[in-house]
Scaffold this active site. Structure first.
Site, PDB file in Angstrom:
ATOM      1  CB  SER A  90      -0.969  -0.039   1.184  1.00  0.00           C
ATOM      2  OG  SER A  90      -1.958   0.934   1.061  1.00  0.00           O
TER       3      SER A  90
ATOM      4  CG  ASP B  41      -2.443   3.938  -2.086  1.00  0.00           C
ATOM      5  OD1 ASP B  41      -3.203   3.844  -3.070  1.00  0.00           O
ATOM      6  OD2 ASP B  41      -2.602   3.248  -1.057  1.00  0.00           O
TER       7      ASP B  41
ATOM      8  CG  ASP C 232      -2.758  -0.591  -2.710  1.00  0.00           C
ATOM      9  OD1 ASP C 232      -2.516   0.582  -2.346  1.00  0.00           O
ATOM     10  OD2 ASP C 232      -3.486  -1.363  -2.064  1.00  0.00           O
TER      11      ASP C 232
ATOM     12  CG  ASP D  62      -6.038   0.887  -1.183  1.00  0.00           C
ATOM     13  OD1 ASP D  62      -5.143   1.761  -1.138  1.00  0.00           O
ATOM     14  OD2 ASP D  62      -6.059  -0.095  -0.408  1.00  0.00           O
TER      15      ASP D  62
END
Length: 466
Positions: free
Chosen positions: A110, A254, A256, A258
């Protein structure tokens, strides 16, 4: 260097010693535990059908190594793999049910820096595992009670690199997303993809919505050009570029994809907390209903929900907790104040693509700039602080003492202690991943939020004798 095992997965830094870091051995061990967990819960499969798991990764440098280790571990357990390759967390989440898979793994740490990686685990709905399920996987990993398949029963890999496009199509087909209206506005947007998969998928989405895109750090090479957590102190480059390009706003995700943050047209932060507020404002204006965010998120969402005569509730911190409360309250939108939008019309997971598409459609319906939109919302300011813990400090006793001290205020203890005052609040909780107490405060001005935080910190130190 660190290895953190929790109910939501395993994450750590690459290299070092087994058990202390996320080494190849640890990756194989944890993938084995997840596969064993799926096999134990599978019951009797139809004749000839194997378990199936969807896997995708962000662009971290360690991604290909961890990806291959995890995939081949599952093959060794007799589990088939759908390999999405470079992907995003929400893309994997929507792929799991579309593929009728039994689970999914996202290889991403993340917002953590490049030396980190992680395995995030999904169920057959493409949602994060429950705390109970996560605990069971940790127990399996500890016992190493793995039973691998014989040579005639090994799993197979099917490569499917179409899911980023499928994800975009799913978003564009949402009833409240109006790409035609957006295209007519001829918006110009700067995108900071932090050199990960967001640098591919967000510009693609914008292109299909008729938005001119200026790319910043959109090469998915895993060399993050700044700290990948989308906070103001890390985003000086895009704030400047939005102004220089005379863009309508900026988009930051970010690694990833999300978490979603916007930069207003004046180069100022729209505010991660207000990503959800703006999207909820639009969704509630079209489909009134209930909302949910976690206890550390802004009070502004409650105010917007009340404006549309809906009901707002706060969950414990953590996406799985937000989703659980959203389901039980039939919330039509929710998420977390870190820029995570959860829109059940799409799926129960934080999704920056959904947030971008809803925000653009909202903006297209208004005759105002992004800075003016931000100014139109209830104004709150947060202060986020922490106290380092020592083994001698009894955190539970501190929280009990603070609860007693403020017993005449509105108190919520489902996750640490949240104290709601008339115009401000404080949330105290022990971190699940670091030896600290987090102290979040919010008030109508930054000065008030900072003063409240300092007061609470001094009170905690007095109780703890430090």
């Amino acid at each position: 260097m660190t290895l953190i095992k929790s109910i939501s997965g395993i994450r750590g830094t690459i290299g070092g010693k087994v058990g202390d870091n996320l080494t190849p051995v640890d990756a194989v061990k944890f993938a084995s535990a997840y596969g064993t967990f799926l096999k134990a819960g599978s019951g009797t499969l139809e004749e000839g059908r194997k378990l199936k798991v969807v896997i995708g990764r962000d662009a971290r440098i360690s991604g290909p190594m961890i990806h291959n280790l995890v995939m081949n571990t599952l093959l060794g357990l007799g589990i088939d793999v759908i390999d999405l390759g470079l992907s995003t967390t929400p893309t994997v989440e929507i792929a799991v049910p579309l593929e009728k898979a039994d689970g999914g793994i996202i290889l991403t740490a993340s917002h953590n820096p490049k030396q980190w990686n992680a395995l995030k685990l999904l169920n057959a709905k493409g949602e994060f595992l429950s705390g109970k399920e996560g605990e069971l996987i940790l127990e399996i990993a500890e016992s190493e009670a793995f039973d691998f398949s014989d040579v005639d029963s090994l799993g197979t890999i099917t490569v499917n690199d179409a899911y980023m496009d499928i994800h975009i199509d799913e978003v564009l087909n949402l009833p409240l997303v109006d790409a035609e209206a957006v295209a007519k506005k001829k918006f110009k947007v700067v995108v900071d993809g932090v050199n990960s998969s967001g640098g591919i998928i967000i510009p693609k989405l914008l292109e299909q919505m008729g938005v001119a895109c200026v790319k910043l750090y959109c090469e998915p090479n895993g060399h993050f050009p700044h700290n990948p957590e989308p906070l103001k102190e890390h985003l000086g480059d895009i704030c400047k570029l939005v102004v220089d390009e005379q863009a309508d706003f900026g988009i930051v995700v970010d690694p990833d994809v999300d978490r979603l943050a916007f930069i207003s047209n004046d180069g100022e932060m729209f505010g991660e907390e207000y990503t959800l507020v703006a999207c909820a404002d639009y969704v509630l204006s079209k489909t009134p209903g209930n909302t949910v965010s976690n206890m550390s998120s802004s009070r502004a969402l409650r105010d917007i929900t009340n404006k549309y005569n809906g009901s707002y509730q706060a969950s414990a911190v953590g996406e799985v907790n937000v989703v659980t409360l959203m389901k039980s309250t039939n919330a039509i939108i929710g998420g977390e104040g870190n820029g995570g939008i959860i829109y059940p019309e799409s799926h129960y997971g934080r999704d920056s693509l959904v947030g971008v598409a809803l925000f653009l459609t909202h903006l297209a319906s208004l005759n105002m700039t992004v800075a003016e939109l931000r100014a139109s919302y209830p104004q709150y300011y947060m202060s986020k602080n922490k106290i380092e813990l020592t083994p001698q400090i009894d955190v539970d006793a501190i929280l009990v003492a603070m609860t007693e001290k403020y017993k005449n205020e509105e108190i919520n203890t489902i996750d640490g202690v949240k104290i709601d005052f008339a115009t401000e609040w404080v949330h105290l909780r022990k971190s699940n991943t670091e030896p600290i107490i987090r102290i979040y405060t919010e008030a109508p001005t930054q000065a008030d939020a900072d003063v409240l935080a300092l007061r609470i910190i001094e009170e905690i130190k007095a109780i703890a004798g430090i």
